[in-house]
Motif scaffolding. Structure first.
Motif, PDB file in Angstrom:
ATOM      1  N   GLU A  34       0.815  -1.393   0.113  1.00  0.00           N
ATOM      2  CA  GLU A  34      -0.046   0.148   0.074  1.00  0.00           C
ATOM      3  C   GLU A  34       1.004   1.219  -0.146  1.00  0.00           C
ATOM      4  O   GLU A  34       0.502   2.121  -0.792  1.00  0.00           O
ATOM      5  CB  GLU A  34      -0.948  -0.076   1.295  1.00  0.00           C
ATOM      6  N   LEU A  35       1.899   1.345   0.886  1.00  0.00           N
ATOM      7  CA  LEU A  35       2.797   2.413   0.893  1.00  0.00           C
ATOM      8  C   LEU A  35       3.398   2.587  -0.427  1.00  0.00           C
ATOM      9  O   LEU A  35       3.545   3.796  -0.921  1.00  0.00           O
ATOM     10  CB  LEU A  35       3.765   2.166   1.904  1.00  0.00           C
ATOM     11  N   ASN A  36       3.755   1.708  -0.886  1.00  0.00           N
ATOM     12  CA  ASN A  36       4.343   1.592  -2.152  1.00  0.00           C
ATOM     13  C   ASN A  36       3.557   2.310  -3.178  1.00  0.00           C
ATOM     14  O   ASN A  36       4.148   3.136  -4.001  1.00  0.00           O
ATOM     15  CB  ASN A  36       5.126   0.230  -2.434  1.00  0.00           C
ATOM     16  N   THR A  37       2.319   1.778  -3.400  1.00  0.00           N
ATOM     17  CA  THR A  37       1.582   2.154  -4.387  1.00  0.00           C
ATOM     18  C   THR A  37       0.953   3.303  -4.105  1.00  0.00           C
ATOM     19  O   THR A  37       1.009   4.324  -5.062  1.00  0.00           O
ATOM     20  CB  THR A  37       0.341   0.939  -4.536  1.00  0.00           C
ATOM     21  N   LEU A  38       0.441   3.872  -3.233  1.00  0.00           N
ATOM     22  CA  LEU A  38      -0.334   4.980  -2.907  1.00  0.00           C
ATOM     23  C   LEU A  38       0.680   6.197  -2.987  1.00  0.00           C
ATOM     24  O   LEU A  38       0.494   7.183  -3.543  1.00  0.00           O
ATOM     25  CB  LEU A  38      -0.792   5.263  -1.419  1.00  0.00           C
ATOM     26  N   CYS A  39       1.960   5.885  -2.451  1.00  0.00           N
ATOM     27  CA  CYS A  39       2.910   7.113  -2.226  1.00  0.00           C
ATOM     28  C   CYS A  39       4.023   7.048  -3.218  1.00  0.00           C
ATOM     29  O   CYS A  39       4.996   7.750  -3.277  1.00  0.00           O
ATOM     30  CB  CYS A  39       3.530   7.126  -0.988  1.00  0.00           C
ATOM     31  N   ASP A  40       4.172   5.862  -3.890  1.00  0.00           N
ATOM     32  CA  ASP A  40       5.303   5.630  -5.027  1.00  0.00           C
ATOM     33  C   ASP A  40       6.547   6.041  -4.414  1.00  0.00           C
ATOM     34  O   ASP A  40       7.515   6.709  -4.921  1.00  0.00           O
ATOM     35  CB  ASP A  40       5.077   6.488  -6.198  1.00  0.00           C
ATOM     36  N   VAL A  41       6.819   5.154  -3.338  1.00  0.00           N
ATOM     37  CA  VAL A  41       8.228   5.470  -2.677  1.00  0.00           C
ATOM     38  C   VAL A  41       9.231   4.205  -3.088  1.00  0.00           C
ATOM     39  O   VAL A  41       8.380   3.049  -3.388  1.00  0.00           O
ATOM     40  CB  VAL A  41       8.290   5.477  -1.231  1.00  0.00           C
ATOM     41  N   LYS A  99       6.568  18.913  -9.592  1.00  0.00           N
ATOM     42  CA  LYS A  99       5.395  19.797 -10.025  1.00  0.00           C
ATOM     43  C   LYS A  99       4.986  19.549 -11.552  1.00  0.00           C
ATOM     44  O   LYS A  99       4.135  19.729 -11.813  1.00  0.00           O
ATOM     45  CB  LYS A  99       5.964  21.156  -9.493  1.00  0.00           C
ATOM     46  N   GLU A 100       6.122  19.684 -12.419  1.00  0.00           N
ATOM     47  CA  GLU A 100       6.015  19.483 -13.949  1.00  0.00           C
ATOM     48  C   GLU A 100       5.158  18.231 -14.132  1.00  0.00           C
ATOM     49  O   GLU A 100       4.491  18.331 -14.879  1.00  0.00           O
ATOM     50  CB  GLU A 100       7.293  19.585 -14.390  1.00  0.00           C
ATOM     51  N   LEU A 101       5.755  17.421 -13.244  1.00  0.00           N
ATOM     52  CA  LEU A 101       4.778  15.948 -13.575  1.00  0.00           C
ATOM     53  C   LEU A 101       3.382  15.958 -13.316  1.00  0.00           C
ATOM     54  O   LEU A 101       2.660  15.735 -14.246  1.00  0.00           O
ATOM     55  CB  LEU A 101       5.401  14.876 -12.673  1.00  0.00           C
ATOM     56  N   GLU A 102       3.058  16.682 -12.227  1.00  0.00           N
ATOM     57  CA  GLU A 102       1.593  16.913 -11.762  1.00  0.00           C
ATOM     58  C   GLU A 102       1.012  17.660 -12.891  1.00  0.00           C
ATOM     59  O   GLU A 102      -0.277  17.348 -13.347  1.00  0.00           O
ATOM     60  CB  GLU A 102       1.631  17.421 -10.488  1.00  0.00           C
TER      61      GLU A 102
ATOM     62  N   LYS B   5     -13.258   4.476   2.043  1.00  0.00           N
ATOM     63  CA  LYS B   5     -12.347   3.267   1.616  1.00  0.00           C
ATOM     64  C   LYS B   5     -11.633   3.728   0.260  1.00  0.00           C
ATOM     65  O   LYS B   5     -12.077   4.525  -0.592  1.00  0.00           O
ATOM     66  CB  LYS B   5     -13.237   2.105   0.947  1.00  0.00           C
ATOM     67  N   VAL B   6     -10.341   3.816   0.568  1.00  0.00           N
ATOM     68  CA  VAL B   6      -9.445   4.354  -0.436  1.00  0.00           C
ATOM     69  C   VAL B   6      -8.848   3.372  -1.659  1.00  0.00           C
ATOM     70  O   VAL B   6      -8.833   2.287  -1.287  1.00  0.00           O
ATOM     71  CB  VAL B   6      -8.213   5.024   0.386  1.00  0.00           C
ATOM     72  N   LYS B   7      -8.954   3.979  -2.770  1.00  0.00           N
ATOM     73  CA  LYS B   7      -8.327   3.266  -3.968  1.00  0.00           C
ATOM     74  C   LYS B   7      -6.842   2.781  -3.867  1.00  0.00           C
ATOM     75  O   LYS B   7      -6.361   3.887  -3.704  1.00  0.00           O
ATOM     76  CB  LYS B   7      -8.921   4.027  -5.184  1.00  0.00           C
ATOM     77  N   GLU B  12      -2.680  11.342  -6.562  1.00  0.00           N
ATOM     78  CA  GLU B  12      -1.988  12.384  -7.251  1.00  0.00           C
ATOM     79  C   GLU B  12      -1.822  13.747  -6.634  1.00  0.00           C
ATOM     80  O   GLU B  12      -0.733  14.422  -6.872  1.00  0.00           O
ATOM     81  CB  GLU B  12      -3.196  12.410  -8.399  1.00  0.00           C
ATOM     82  N   ASN B  13      -2.620  14.089  -5.607  1.00  0.00           N
ATOM     83  CA  ASN B  13      -2.419  15.332  -4.755  1.00  0.00           C
ATOM     84  C   ASN B  13      -1.271  15.219  -4.106  1.00  0.00           C
ATOM     85  O   ASN B  13      -1.041  14.431  -3.072  1.00  0.00           O
ATOM     86  CB  ASN B  13      -3.735  15.700  -4.029  1.00  0.00           C
ATOM     87  N   ASN B  14      -0.356  16.301  -4.279  1.00  0.00           N
ATOM     88  CA  ASN B  14       0.973  16.399  -3.331  1.00  0.00           C
ATOM     89  C   ASN B  14       0.727  16.194  -1.927  1.00  0.00           C
ATOM     90  O   ASN B  14       1.455  15.571  -1.258  1.00  0.00           O
ATOM     91  CB  ASN B  14       1.711  17.406  -3.885  1.00  0.00           C
ATOM     92  N   THR B  15       0.092  17.036  -1.393  1.00  0.00           N
ATOM     93  CA  THR B  15      -0.131  17.484   0.042  1.00  0.00           C
ATOM     94  C   THR B  15      -0.738  16.440   0.466  1.00  0.00           C
ATOM     95  O   THR B  15      -0.345  15.746   1.412  1.00  0.00           O
ATOM     96  CB  THR B  15      -1.234  18.703   0.206  1.00  0.00           C
ATOM     97  N   GLU B  16      -1.826  15.868  -0.060  1.00  0.00           N
ATOM     98  CA  GLU B  16      -2.479  14.368   0.458  1.00  0.00           C
ATOM     99  C   GLU B  16      -1.532  13.388   0.536  1.00  0.00           C
ATOM    100  O   GLU B  16      -1.649  12.476   1.606  1.00  0.00           O
ATOM    101  CB  GLU B  16      -3.655  14.465  -0.781  1.00  0.00           C
TER     102      GLU B  16
END
Lengths: 147, 147
Positions: A34-41, A99-102, B5-7, B12-16
């Motif tokens: 989950e951490l890996n997918t959600l936050c792409d670390v 930022k550019e990516l977003e 329930k989170v996907k 995508e949102n940086n802050t979130e």
DNA sequence: TCCACTATTATTAGTCG
DNA sequence: CCGACTAATAATAGTGG
């Protein structure tokens, strides 16, 4: 952490410990994924236990080895405490690129939505991912969000 | 996994994403500590993320390095199934290149020895590296070895 | 941006078959 | 010993300051 609040200490009973391990390994790897997918670390884990013959590796052998090798080869001062200028500069660059990516992602979404609009106007099928009742708002959202 | 329930997809949102990362890293490390303490297994993790300058390592640098070094040095078959094509391909390529290298080395040796033969026939000095008593065998060896 | 809070979902210790 | 179940605790997405 359930039925009974469990004391954070080695579980003496063999059977109990094995059962607990199985359940918790599952949970642990889920959290890693989950951490890996959600936050792409960049995230690697390795577990050696008597409950499996081969080490349990996340996300897979090559990635884990690559991530760890990179770390092992870091000069000592980078492994901890004092951050050097070079690294700060790199961080700044990464932030800029993010930022550019977003921005690019937003642009892509806009194009995608706009194409859907055109498709719908030309009588194409409604995409599965979008409900008909969304249609009224789509054009508004596109302009509101991206312009 | 709460309020809503989170996907399971990149936030995508940086802050979130940053906020979520903080919370989840905490949870993840707690799970690691619990698994480690309750079941006494060998467990290492490493996270590289843009949200901290230094890698986040569990349980600590030395232990993690030691656990991973041990793993990296394991013979292939123990590292397990999920060793992927990339590494196999790399290994094969290295083997192939090494064979070519050996061939080239042989070729070079042959040329070197042959030149020495010609040199000797033209009355040049015996190279320091070669004793006169070897001379009888040199031509034989050249042909035997390289043809 | 970042606490602290809390409504919800997720995890899991213990139970049962 | 194992899988399924479930009561209970733990984690966390979203909220408000």
């Amino acid at each position: 952490m359930v039925r009974k609040k469990v004391k954070l200490a080695f579980i003496e009973n063999n059977t109990e410990r094995r059962v607990s391990y199985r359940k918790r390994q599952k949970g642990f790897l889920t959290k890693a994924r989950e951490l890996n997918t959600l936050c792409d670390v960049e995230l690697a884990t390795l577990i050696n236990s008597p409950y499996h013959n081969e080490p349990e590796v996340f996300p897979n052998n090559e990635a884990a080895i690559s991530i760890f090798t990179k770390f092992i080869n870091l000069p000592e001062e980078k492994k901890s405490k004092n951050m050097k200028t070079l690294e700060k500069i790199t961080t700044k660059r990464i932030e800029k690129i993010e930022k550019e990516l977003e921005k690019v992602r937003k642009e892509n979404k806009k194009i995608e939505y706009t194409n859907q609009m055109y498709g719908l106007l030309n009588g194409e099928e409604m995409p599965n991912s979008r409900h008909p009742e969304d249609l009224n708002d789509l054009c508004y959202v596109i302009n509101k969000t991206y312009n």
